[in-house]
Design an enzyme around this catalytic site. Structure first.
Site, PDB file in Angstrom:
ATOM      1  N   SER A 221       0.872  -1.378   0.077  1.00  0.00           N
ATOM      2  CA  SER A 221       0.025   0.162  -0.038  1.00  0.00           C
ATOM      3  C   SER A 221       1.031   1.208   0.137  1.00  0.00           C
ATOM      4  O   SER A 221       1.966   1.239   0.931  1.00  0.00           O
ATOM      5  CB  SER A 221      -0.759   0.086   1.115  1.00  0.00           C
ATOM      6  OG  SER A 221      -1.799  -1.086   1.302  1.00  0.00           O
ATOM      7  N   CYS A 234       7.219   4.391  10.487  1.00  0.00           N
ATOM      8  CA  CYS A 234       6.625   3.115   9.856  1.00  0.00           C
ATOM      9  C   CYS A 234       7.883   2.265   9.155  1.00  0.00           C
ATOM     10  O   CYS A 234       8.792   2.797   9.284  1.00  0.00           O
ATOM     11  CB  CYS A 234       5.664   3.412   9.061  1.00  0.00           C
ATOM     12  SG  CYS A 234       6.085   4.165   7.492  1.00  0.00           S
ATOM     13  N   THR A 283      -1.702   3.582  17.069  1.00  0.00           N
ATOM     14  CA  THR A 283      -2.221   3.789  15.526  1.00  0.00           C
ATOM     15  C   THR A 283      -3.739   3.523  15.564  1.00  0.00           C
ATOM     16  O   THR A 283      -4.521   4.138  14.741  1.00  0.00           O
ATOM     17  CB  THR A 283      -1.361   3.204  14.499  1.00  0.00           C
ATOM     18  OG1 THR A 283      -1.706   3.349  13.278  1.00  0.00           O
ATOM     19  CG2 THR A 283      -1.312   1.569  14.728  1.00  0.00           C
ATOM     20  N   ASP A 295      -8.571  -0.631   9.684  1.00  0.00           N
ATOM     21  CA  ASP A 295      -7.648  -0.678   8.248  1.00  0.00           C
ATOM     22  C   ASP A 295      -8.883  -0.482   7.446  1.00  0.00           C
ATOM     23  O   ASP A 295     -10.010  -1.429   7.429  1.00  0.00           O
ATOM     24  CB  ASP A 295      -7.200  -2.078   8.082  1.00  0.00           C
ATOM     25  CG  ASP A 295      -6.156  -2.133   6.991  1.00  0.00           C
ATOM     26  OD1 ASP A 295      -6.262  -1.616   6.033  1.00  0.00           O
ATOM     27  OD2 ASP A 295      -5.415  -3.182   6.970  1.00  0.00           O
ATOM     28  N   ARG A 297      -8.427  -0.743   4.109  1.00  0.00           N
ATOM     29  CA  ARG A 297      -7.864  -1.097   2.648  1.00  0.00           C
ATOM     30  C   ARG A 297      -8.672  -1.897   2.131  1.00  0.00           C
ATOM     31  O   ARG A 297      -9.439  -2.616   2.764  1.00  0.00           O
ATOM     32  CB  ARG A 297      -6.599  -1.252   2.473  1.00  0.00           C
ATOM     33  CG  ARG A 297      -5.537  -0.286   2.955  1.00  0.00           C
ATOM     34  CD  ARG A 297      -4.298  -0.975   3.299  1.00  0.00           C
ATOM     35  NE  ARG A 297      -4.159  -1.552   4.437  1.00  0.00           N
ATOM     36  CZ  ARG A 297      -2.953  -2.196   4.809  1.00  0.00           C
ATOM     37  NH1 ARG A 297      -1.911  -1.901   4.221  1.00  0.00           N
ATOM     38  NH2 ARG A 297      -2.885  -2.914   6.003  1.00  0.00           N
TER      39      ARG A 297
END
Length: 363
Positions: A221, A234, A283, A295, A297
């Site tokens: 990603s 990250c 996060t 998430d 995605r």
């Protein structure tokens, strides 16, 4: 008539409208609503919306409602009545968690329990797909089609819009060309464009991987901060380069570069999450306070691109079991999980620990 826009094209138009602060109109079930995105709300347009008959409502996700101590009676969202005299600042304080710690008392907030939340749910999905904060103000309309026509606004059919937003948009191959890389001079870049007008996605082919054997593959990603700037917050940059290096060493592989920045919430919202992390949230907590899931995605994109390129079996470079599950579900056999443990440093150690503990990453 073929010149008329299809639903996917209307949605693409609506995304742009909301990002620019322009309202859109939803129509379905004999009723409709005027929708304004909370993030791009302008004072004049809020005043005009408030002047319409009925009670305007601020729709927020259940994740954001939990932060605000508001009851999400509709399951995945909460509908909060907008009081007379409400300002864009009032709306912004509920939609954006930037000042939550400085001004924690937002209520008490009373959420609506009666009536349908279908249009509100679609509005939030539209906001998410536009990569803006998932919060929107809705005002009921008795004749939504006429209102949209009279005000030259995008009109979306609710049922078809909801169905379209749940689909993975078909990918159209645009072009491919030879691209010599540092890890392999035998590189090739394929560009794919989704039919719904969303961000383009890329496939980086290393060597000439056989289509009848498992290919070393990576679903990566996009991460502007990590891949381009070398961010230490990250492990994305090291994962990208580590995967390409391993493919170069083996002589063949396929890396899918999916434009799903910030776990699918977009770069601006990722920066909002980073700001919240500086306030002490991890996060996952930061995403929830913004109104997003852990998430957002869509890994179906990766499966489709692999299949479009002729691959049905992969050796998947990943630490994320969710990617494996989605590949298998979409018909791509994962014959081996290849670990990719790189990039840990003092700045991202807590981030990686959170990914392992809360998101199930195998670290």
């Amino acid at each position: 008539m073929s010149l008329l826009p299809e639903v996917a094209e209307l949605i693409a138009r609506a995304r742009t409208d909301l990002r620019m602060g322009l309202p859109v109109v939803l129509q379905g079930g004999g009723h409709g609503a005027l929708v304004l995105a909370a993030e791009t709300l302008r004072p004049a347009r809020l005043r005009d919306l408030m002047a319409l008959p009925g009670q305007p409502v601020l729709a927020i996700t259940a994740r954001r409602a939990e932060t605000l101590k508001a009851r999400p009676y509709d399951g995945d969202l909460a509908r909060l009545p907008v009081p007379p005299g409400a300002t864009p600042e009032w709306v912004g304080a509920l939609a954006d968690p930037a000042d939550d710690l400085r001004h924690p008392m937002k209520g008490p907030l009373t959420a609506l329990r009666d009536g349908s939340a279908d249009l509100h749910r679609i509005a939030l999905k539209l906001a998410k797909s536009a990569r803006i904060l998932p919060a929107a103000i809705l005002a009921e309309l008795g004749d939504p089609a006429s209102f949209a026509r009279d005000h030259n606004l995008t009109l979306l059919p609710a049922v078809h819009t909801a169905a379209q937003l749940d689909l993975a948009s078909p990918m159209n191959a645009v072009v491919s060309a030879r691209l010599p890389l540092a890890v392999s001079e035998a590189g090739r870049l394929h560009v794919f464009r989704p039919a719904d007008g969303g961000e383009e996605h890329y496939a980086v082919e290393i060597g000439r991987p056989a289509r009848d054997k498992p290919v070393l593959a990576r679903l990566h990603s996009a991460c502007f901060t990590g891949d381009v700037l070398g961010s230490l917050k990250c492990d994305c940059g090291p994962q990208l380069h580590g995967a390409l290096t391993q493919m170069g060493s083996e002589g063949a592989g396929i890396l899918l570069y999916l434009n799903q920045e910030g776990r699918g919430i977009g770069l601006a919202n990722k920066m909002r999450a980073y700001s919240l992390q500086d306030q002490g949230f991890d996060t996952v907590e930061a995403n929830h306070r913004l109104g997003f899931e852990d998430d957002e995605r869509d890994f179906r994109l990766g499966a489709e691109l692999l299949q479009r390129l002729g691959f049905s079996q992969v050796r998947l470079l990943t630490n994320n079991p969710a990617k494996i599950a989605m590949m298998e579900k979409e018909g791509v056999a994962v014959v081996e999980r290849v670990p990719l443990k790189v990039g840990e440093n003092p700045f991202n150690k807590a981030y990686l620990a959170t990914k392992a503990k809360k998101s199930g990453h195998l670290l």
